[in-house]
Write a protein that holds these residues in place. Sequence first.
Motif, PDB file in Angstrom:
ATOM      1  N   GLY A   1       0.922  -1.387   0.196  1.00  0.00           N
ATOM      2  CA  GLY A   1       0.323   0.157   0.042  1.00  0.00           C
ATOM      3  C   GLY A   1       0.944   1.384  -0.114  1.00  0.00           C
TER       4      GLY A   1
ATOM      5  N   VAL B   1       0.545   6.653   4.075  1.00  0.00           N
ATOM      6  CA  VAL B   1       1.267   6.173   5.561  1.00  0.00           C
ATOM      7  C   VAL B   1       2.520   4.870   4.446  1.00  0.00           C
ATOM      8  CG1 VAL B   1       0.421   4.550   7.024  1.00  0.00           C
ATOM      9  CG2 VAL B   1      -0.562   5.930   6.780  1.00  0.00           C
TER      10      VAL B   1
ATOM     11  N   GLU C   1       1.912  -1.305  -4.274  1.00  0.00           N
ATOM     12  CA  GLU C   1       0.999  -0.618  -4.442  1.00  0.00           C
ATOM     13  C   GLU C   1      -0.014  -0.637  -5.988  1.00  0.00           C
ATOM     14  OE1 GLU C   1      -0.999   1.671  -3.142  1.00  0.00           O
ATOM     15  OE2 GLU C   1      -1.839   1.800  -4.815  1.00  0.00           O
ATOM     16  N   ALA C   2      -1.628  -1.308  -5.338  1.00  0.00           N
ATOM     17  CA  ALA C   2      -2.479  -1.957  -6.404  1.00  0.00           C
ATOM     18  C   ALA C   2      -2.814  -1.235  -7.248  1.00  0.00           C
ATOM     19  CB  ALA C   2      -3.400  -1.807  -5.455  1.00  0.00           C
TER      20      ALA C   2
ATOM     21  N   SER D   1      -6.025   8.608   0.860  1.00  0.00           N
ATOM     22  CA  SER D   1      -4.809   9.730   1.038  1.00  0.00           C
ATOM     23  C   SER D   1      -5.173  11.060  -0.139  1.00  0.00           C
ATOM     24  CB  SER D   1      -3.447   9.142   0.887  1.00  0.00           C
ATOM     25  OG  SER D   1      -3.180   8.677   1.977  1.00  0.00           O
TER      26      SER D   1
ATOM     27  N   ASN E   1      -8.721  14.465   1.606  1.00  0.00           N
ATOM     28  CA  ASN E   1      -8.500  14.618   2.616  1.00  0.00           C
ATOM     29  C   ASN E   1      -8.979  16.056   3.155  1.00  0.00           C
ATOM     30  OD1 ASN E   1      -5.884  15.587   2.977  1.00  0.00           O
ATOM     31  ND2 ASN E   1      -5.398  13.450   3.421  1.00  0.00           N
ATOM     32  N   SER E   2      -8.480  17.132   4.332  1.00  0.00           N
ATOM     33  CA  SER E   2      -8.901  18.307   4.052  1.00  0.00           C
ATOM     34  C   SER E   2      -7.237  18.930   4.265  1.00  0.00           C
ATOM     35  CB  SER E   2      -9.315  19.262   5.673  1.00  0.00           C
ATOM     36  OG  SER E   2     -10.524  17.496   5.689  1.00  0.00           O
TER      37      SER E   2
ATOM     38  N   LEU F   1      -5.014  18.895   6.148  1.00  0.00           N
ATOM     39  CA  LEU F   1      -4.539  19.944   7.183  1.00  0.00           C
ATOM     40  C   LEU F   1      -3.288  19.239   7.916  1.00  0.00           C
ATOM     41  CD1 LEU F   1      -7.879  20.711   8.930  1.00  0.00           C
ATOM     42  CD2 LEU F   1      -7.068  21.635   7.478  1.00  0.00           C
TER      43      LEU F   1
ATOM     44  N   VAL G   1      -1.664  -7.457  -4.492  1.00  0.00           N
ATOM     45  CA  VAL G   1      -1.691  -8.609  -3.865  1.00  0.00           C
ATOM     46  C   VAL G   1      -3.346  -9.074  -3.763  1.00  0.00           C
ATOM     47  CG1 VAL G   1      -0.679  -9.953  -1.437  1.00  0.00           C
ATOM     48  CG2 VAL G   1       0.343  -7.658  -2.345  1.00  0.00           C
TER      49      VAL G   1
ATOM     50  N   TYR H   1     -16.763  17.009   0.305  1.00  0.00           N
ATOM     51  CA  TYR H   1     -16.957  19.107  -0.158  1.00  0.00           C
ATOM     52  C   TYR H   1     -17.149  19.323  -1.091  1.00  0.00           C
ATOM     53  CZ  TYR H   1     -12.306  16.643   2.961  1.00  0.00           C
ATOM     54  OH  TYR H   1     -11.572  16.138   3.988  1.00  0.00           O
TER      55      TYR H   1
ATOM     56  N   ILE I   1      -6.154   4.307  10.069  1.00  0.00           N
ATOM     57  CA  ILE I   1      -5.754   5.578  10.449  1.00  0.00           C
ATOM     58  C   ILE I   1      -6.206   5.956   9.540  1.00  0.00           C
ATOM     59  CG2 ILE I   1      -3.567   6.644   9.597  1.00  0.00           C
ATOM     60  CD1 ILE I   1      -3.573   4.200  11.131  1.00  0.00           C
TER      61      ILE I   1
ATOM     62  N   SER J   1      -8.402   9.266  10.131  1.00  0.00           N
ATOM     63  CA  SER J   1      -9.379  10.920  10.294  1.00  0.00           C
ATOM     64  C   SER J   1      -7.780  11.645  10.455  1.00  0.00           C
ATOM     65  CB  SER J   1      -9.561  11.322  10.924  1.00  0.00           C
ATOM     66  OG  SER J   1     -10.882  10.661  11.301  1.00  0.00           O
ATOM     67  N   THR J   2      -6.580  10.998  10.509  1.00  0.00           N
ATOM     68  CA  THR J   2      -5.277  12.290  10.981  1.00  0.00           C
ATOM     69  C   THR J   2      -4.140  11.353  10.302  1.00  0.00           C
ATOM     70  OG1 THR J   2      -5.353  10.309  13.072  1.00  0.00           O
ATOM     71  CG2 THR J   2      -6.174  13.067  13.014  1.00  0.00           C
ATOM     72  N   GLY J   3      -3.858  10.601   9.175  1.00  0.00           N
ATOM     73  CA  GLY J   3      -2.766  10.101   8.604  1.00  0.00           C
ATOM     74  C   GLY J   3      -2.322  10.760   8.461  1.00  0.00           C
TER      75      GLY J   3
ATOM     76  N   SER K   1      -1.422  13.572   9.051  1.00  0.00           N
ATOM     77  CA  SER K   1      -0.350  14.779   9.795  1.00  0.00           C
ATOM     78  C   SER K   1       0.106  13.306  10.559  1.00  0.00           C
ATOM     79  CB  SER K   1      -1.121  14.257  11.061  1.00  0.00           C
ATOM     80  OG  SER K   1      -2.359  15.628  10.522  1.00  0.00           O
TER      81      SER K   1
HETATM   82  C1  LIG Z   1     -12.998  12.746   4.443  1.00  0.00           C
HETATM   83  C2  LIG Z   1     -11.080  13.212   5.234  1.00  0.00           C
HETATM   84  C3  LIG Z   1     -10.724  13.705   5.863  1.00  0.00           C
HETATM   85  C4  LIG Z   1      -9.945  13.894   6.247  1.00  0.00           C
HETATM   86  N1  LIG Z   1      -9.106  15.483   6.742  1.00  0.00           N
HETATM   87  C5  LIG Z   1      -7.333  14.585   7.050  1.00  0.00           C
HETATM   88  C6  LIG Z   1      -6.549  15.756   7.823  1.00  0.00           C
HETATM   89  O1  LIG Z   1      -6.859  16.730   7.304  1.00  0.00           O
HETATM   90  N2  LIG Z   1      -5.268  16.013   7.992  1.00  0.00           N
HETATM   91  C7  LIG Z   1      -5.565  14.587   8.554  1.00  0.00           C
HETATM   92  O2  LIG Z   1      -3.831  14.496   9.538  1.00  0.00           O
HETATM   93  N3  LIG Z   1      -5.395  13.178   8.013  1.00  0.00           N
HETATM   94  C8  LIG Z   1      -7.230  13.580   7.525  1.00  0.00           C
HETATM   95  N4  LIG Z   1      -7.550  12.437   7.166  1.00  0.00           N
HETATM   96  C9  LIG Z   1      -6.781  11.261   7.286  1.00  0.00           C
HETATM   97  C10 LIG Z   1      -5.897  10.918   5.930  1.00  0.00           C
HETATM   98  O3  LIG Z   1      -6.403  11.001   4.593  1.00  0.00           O
HETATM   99  C11 LIG Z   1      -6.212   9.380   5.963  1.00  0.00           C
HETATM  100  O4  LIG Z   1      -5.818   9.212   7.625  1.00  0.00           O
HETATM  101  C12 LIG Z   1      -4.931   8.136   5.325  1.00  0.00           C
HETATM  102  O5  LIG Z   1      -5.049   8.905   3.830  1.00  0.00           O
HETATM  103  C13 LIG Z   1      -4.777   7.296   5.365  1.00  0.00           C
HETATM  104  O6  LIG Z   1      -3.251   6.810   4.261  1.00  0.00           O
HETATM  105  P1  LIG Z   1      -3.405   5.177   4.134  1.00  0.00           P
HETATM  106  O7  LIG Z   1      -1.861   5.556   3.898  1.00  0.00           O
HETATM  107  O8  LIG Z   1      -3.387   4.309   5.482  1.00  0.00           O
HETATM  108  O9  LIG Z   1      -4.999   4.297   3.702  1.00  0.00           O
HETATM  109  P2  LIG Z   1      -4.766   4.967   1.519  1.00  0.00           P
HETATM  110  O10 LIG Z   1      -4.502   6.263   1.107  1.00  0.00           O
HETATM  111  O11 LIG Z   1      -5.463   4.236   1.609  1.00  0.00           O
HETATM  112  O12 LIG Z   1      -3.408   3.699   1.118  1.00  0.00           O
HETATM  113  C14 LIG Z   1      -4.112   2.590   1.407  1.00  0.00           C
HETATM  114  C15 LIG Z   1      -3.011   1.627   0.257  1.00  0.00           C
HETATM  115  O13 LIG Z   1      -3.370   0.455  -0.107  1.00  0.00           O
HETATM  116  C16 LIG Z   1      -3.198  -0.532  -1.559  1.00  0.00           C
HETATM  117  N5  LIG Z   1      -3.700  -1.752  -1.445  1.00  0.00           N
HETATM  118  C17 LIG Z   1      -4.860  -1.836  -1.166  1.00  0.00           C
HETATM  119  N6  LIG Z   1      -5.215  -2.515  -1.013  1.00  0.00           N
HETATM  120  C18 LIG Z   1      -3.815  -3.623  -1.391  1.00  0.00           C
HETATM  121  C19 LIG Z   1      -3.948  -4.406  -1.688  1.00  0.00           C
HETATM  122  N7  LIG Z   1      -4.595  -5.868  -1.214  1.00  0.00           N
HETATM  123  N8  LIG Z   1      -2.736  -4.557  -2.850  1.00  0.00           N
HETATM  124  C20 LIG Z   1      -1.087  -3.426  -2.603  1.00  0.00           C
HETATM  125  N9  LIG Z   1      -1.730  -2.335  -2.392  1.00  0.00           N
HETATM  126  C21 LIG Z   1      -2.721  -2.518  -1.824  1.00  0.00           C
HETATM  127  C22 LIG Z   1      -4.270   0.862  -2.322  1.00  0.00           C
HETATM  128  O14 LIG Z   1      -4.357   1.195  -3.474  1.00  0.00           O
HETATM  129  C23 LIG Z   1      -3.617   2.475  -1.263  1.00  0.00           C
HETATM  130  O15 LIG Z   1      -3.313   3.335  -2.597  1.00  0.00           O
HETATM  131  C24 LIG Z   1      -8.621  12.628   6.283  1.00  0.00           C
HETATM  132  C25 LIG Z   1      -9.680  11.882   4.967  1.00  0.00           C
HETATM  133  C26 LIG Z   1     -10.798  12.393   5.079  1.00  0.00           C
HETATM  134  C27 LIG Z   1     -11.258  10.749   3.815  1.00  0.00           C
END
Ligand SMILES: Cc1cc2nc3c(=O)[nH]c(=O)nc-3n(C[C@H](O)[C@H](O)[C@H](O)COP(=O)(O)OP(=O)(O)OC[C@H]3O[C@@H](n4cnc5c(N)ncnc54)[C@H](O)[C@@H]3O)c2cc1C
Length: 462
Positions: free
Chosen positions: A11, A15, A34-35, A44, A47-48, A50, A175, A229, A338, A340-342, A344
Amino acid sequence: MTTHFDIVVVGAGVVGSAIARDLSRYELKVALLEADADFGNESSKGNSALMTEGHDTPAGTLERQLVVRGYQRYMAEAPALGLPIRKTGAIMLAWTPGQRETVSRLVHEANKEGFENVYLMEGREVLDQWPQFRPGVLCAQWMPDEAIADPFSTPYAYVLDAVTNGVEYLRPWRVVCVERTGYGWTLDNDRGDSIAASLVINAGGLRADQVDELAGFSDFWMKPRRGQYMVLDKQARAVHDVIAYPTPTPTSRGILIAPTIFGNVLVGPTAEEVEDRDDRAVTEEGLAALRAAMDAMVPSLRYMPVNTIYAGMRPATNHSDYQIIPRFNEKWLTVAGIRSTGFSSALGIAEYVESLIFPTVFDRLPVKVVRGVKVPDLAETSVRPWASPELIAADPAYAEIICHCERISVGEVRDALASTIPPASIKALKRRTRAMFGRCQGFYCGARIQAMFDQARNGDDA
Ligand SMILES: Cc1cc2nc3c(=O)[nH]c(=O)nc-3n(C[C@H](O)[C@H](O)[C@H](O)COP(=O)(O)OP(=O)(O)OC[C@H]3O[C@@H](n4cnc5c(N)ncnc54)[C@H](O)[C@@H]3O)c2cc1C
């Protein structure tokens, strides 16, 4: 022959990318899978943006710990990566006696928990400084160190840094099957390719539960939460240039109105639990809630032109805290929930992951010589290439504007297409350059940009 990696990160959201970047500092063979054809194309991307210090996360949680650390690291490390930060500050407003009580309590709690830079402001002071707010503000919580940043260039910077320092970035690589072996795991994708890993780190975001299930783990399930949004045109910034929240209720943090790093004003997000994790629909009800939030906080924004509407999806689970679950006997580490805050916390999470795996799984290895990377600074307040006489003198392509709304040059689009990690889709190109982000949303420049994209992908014969 199956390639064997010490660590495979599944992923490339913000994060997983941050984790891969940190791991690239050590003499380890690391792959980032990455899928999707592009990184950061799930939670990712919506989001906002912030960059938050963490006082609005629940005290005593892993989320609080990692947001606090992530913010500190981002403030220290983002400038060297070329990533812009604007400390606009954030304000939480109270209009009723009940809200006043809540805001006063939250300021007191934040100060007690060590956030000294959180202040109580009286209503008159607030309206003197920000006359755009609806009259009658009784008091507010003022947080001057809250910031806005670039949500798209951040995962790009992490992936580029990781790759530059030796991580193998494989995309699209979904995967679909994993199998336990004597040394760790083999992972297969939907094209029949296999790789092997001594340790798997599941950073699958919105689909992390499905990735865990492939390995037979089921400690949590996803409860995806949609956030809708509205992006207001840049003229709204003359009215409103601070992150503004209503007073939270026990069930909702409320809809915020905030500037974006690109010069717009963002209204959102809503918070709706949805069945389908891919249901990013924008609804009548959602838009009505966004309009109501404007009326309630900054009524003069109501008639500002809207550039676009969209929805993001929070990777929330049935647990309220992050789900970072080490199963080192099983050679598997889950980094999920992760929600709402990932954005940051990503760098805080990456450091925490390091602390878990060194020396439990791998000896702490010496840090390698790091090769620095810099991504283009896309902030509205930075000196853009069209405004740089030096850049234009060196290369006139930076003076040839292709996207007139955002003032993006042919040179910038060309550079993105020729970069180490070229965008695999026109939407990714948009996120990498800001081209087509403006008022016309690509109506005037889209065809020309598409032609540049096609030519870069297919060569002169396209
Ligand atoms: C509406 C909204 C507002 C937000 N506002 C804020 C903010 O203001 N400030 C803040 O800090 N955070 C904010 N967040 C939170 C933040 O966006 C998320 O916490 C963060 O994007 C999570 O990232 P991630 O890498 O865990 O997940 P993702 O971005 O979902 O990444 C996971 C990745 O794994 C890949 N994947 C999945 N399955 C597989 C597989 N089988 N094989 C290979 N790859 C795979 C996916 O394609 C994806 O690219 C907000 C989120 C939202 C939705």
